[in-house]
Design an enzyme around this catalytic site. Sequence first.
Site, mmCIF file in Angstrom:
data_model
loop_
_atom_site.group_PDB
_atom_site.id
_atom_site.type_symbol
_atom_site.label_atom_id
_atom_site.label_comp_id
_atom_site.label_asym_id
_atom_site.label_seq_id
_atom_site.Cartn_x
_atom_site.Cartn_y
_atom_site.Cartn_z
ATOM 1 N N ARG A 30 54.316 57.112 -11.802
ATOM 2 C CA ARG A 30 54.914 58.395 -12.141
ATOM 3 C C ARG A 30 54.149 58.998 -13.314
ATOM 4 N NH1 ARG A 30 59.733 59.852 -15.748
ATOM 5 N NH2 ARG A 30 59.940 62.077 -15.287
ATOM 6 N N HIS A 82 56.962 67.985 -18.030
ATOM 7 C CA HIS A 82 57.409 66.944 -18.953
ATOM 8 C C HIS A 82 57.132 67.423 -20.380
ATOM 9 C CE1 HIS A 82 58.292 62.392 -19.283
ATOM 10 N NE2 HIS A 82 58.489 62.939 -20.474
ATOM 11 N N ASN A 90 66.707 58.677 -15.994
ATOM 12 C CA ASN A 90 66.128 57.951 -17.126
ATOM 13 C C ASN A 90 67.270 57.336 -17.919
ATOM 14 O OD1 ASN A 90 63.728 59.030 -16.258
ATOM 15 N ND2 ASN A 90 63.432 60.397 -18.004
ATOM 16 N N TYR A 131 68.317 54.383 -20.930
ATOM 17 C CA TYR A 131 67.883 53.459 -21.967
ATOM 18 C C TYR A 131 69.056 52.749 -22.644
ATOM 19 C CZ TYR A 131 63.279 55.637 -21.648
ATOM 20 O OH TYR A 131 62.066 56.092 -21.193
ATOM 21 N N GLU A 133 62.781 56.199 -15.596
ATOM 22 C CA GLU A 133 62.352 55.613 -16.869
ATOM 23 C C GLU A 133 63.373 54.577 -17.296
ATOM 24 O OE1 GLU A 133 61.506 58.255 -20.115
ATOM 25 O OE2 GLU A 133 60.453 59.695 -18.841
ATOM 26 N N GLU A 177 64.156 65.492 -17.930
ATOM 27 C CA GLU A 177 65.148 65.493 -19.005
ATOM 28 C C GLU A 177 65.433 66.876 -19.589
ATOM 29 O OE1 GLU A 177 64.180 62.600 -21.986
ATOM 30 O OE2 GLU A 177 64.377 60.908 -20.611
#
Length: 463
Positions: free
Chosen positions: A92, A136, A307, A309, A366, A182
């Site tokens: 990606r 991005h 994504n 985390y 991600e 995002e």
Amino acid sequence: MKPDRIEALERLRARASALCFPPGMLLGTATASYQIEGAVRENGRGESIWDRFSHTPGAIRNGDTGDVACDHYHRWPDDVELMRRLGVNAYRFSIAWPRVMPQGRGAVHEAGLAFYDRLVDALLERGLEPFATLYHWDLPQALQDHGGGWLRRGIADDYVAYVDAVTRRLGDRVRHWATFNEPWTFTWSGYAFGEDAPGLKLGVEGALAAGHHVLLAHGRAVPVIRRNVPQAQVGIVLDLNTATPASERPEDVAAAHRFDGLQNRWYLDPLFRGAYPEDMLRLYGGLAPRVQGGDLALAPLDYLGINVYRRSVIADGDDCPPVSFRRVEPPGLYTGIGWEVYPSSLHDILAYVHRNYAPPALHITENGAAFVDVIEPDGSILDLERAEYLVAHLEQAGRALRAGIPLKGYFAWTLMDNFEWAHGYGQRFGLIHVDHATQRRRIKVSGELFGMIAAAQTTASYA
């Protein structure tokens, strides 16, 4: 190497060996153009908002910039070869708008598109599926100067023209496309809080206006991609996480629901239901964006990229009124960037999205962790904390698959240590270590383990 660390590594290898994923599952790495490419003034590339912002005194830790980053613009053949050595089957990456259209609009810059032409061809030659992100965060500075970037409604037209040019050029070889990465982060951090480019502090109203124009641009771009790309798989990438109340107090439960509306439902509802959530519209009141007829018309997606985390543990508080919440940090392990290590957050957000919105396919686009790396005397990098993080989160991906969630891919963040936005080069997420003074690359133990998992995919069933 100390015996206890050798034992820990062997235990991790055993867990990694036990992982298995369905045929066709993408296991790859992810990067972003400004974070790795460098060469910001070469071959006609225009200035981006991150070029301008990173050169603003005090904006980036240690005064770092992405001027050179990982020098991927020159070293891409070696980096693609490193991916092949890792054993991953997908990559990606993002395309830099100012490299393709230096002023954000007008004539296409041939040298910019040619760079991505060569990269895509090299990926395909090595059996790596290209997974392209069209935006991005590196907006051409000229578009920021003209009307405030994403604050201007007409930027949607500029974006669609850019998307049309890129997908016409690469669409014969690239099937997977993401319109944006995002939207929550780059509109709130960039337009509300001033922490990221373009560094504006316009509060809630600025973030919501910018975010609405992003969704407008997304909706208009999807049919253009489909027109230009045979067998297109079109999606968008959101940074999502479950909002867990810090206690059973009604005030904390309500705050967690408001936070869920801020970060998750404000984007998921328009994408899958064609409207902003009513409770958040009431909460924002006059701060909410102006919506014109057809702005949120559904553009069906082939997949949603997530994504993830961490989770968010939320209490009632004073942050970001009128959302008014406070983030709580429970006891436990935290990464170098200060994010809680909570592996089940990956399963939980997949289950949340699947249950409430049912996208036809999901990708973890991600997932990764920043820790301090130590180079051993023999040159190896035994990053056990990062390796443990990846294995634990991949185990949660397997849990989601067994539950029937249509997870089709997992992309580790990130291929190599890079320019980590406002943190500069101080936070390392890479599976490959980069010495930014010499540009020497070293595959870390986490990279070896992840590559082993990717290379050893089986046809095991999750029935």
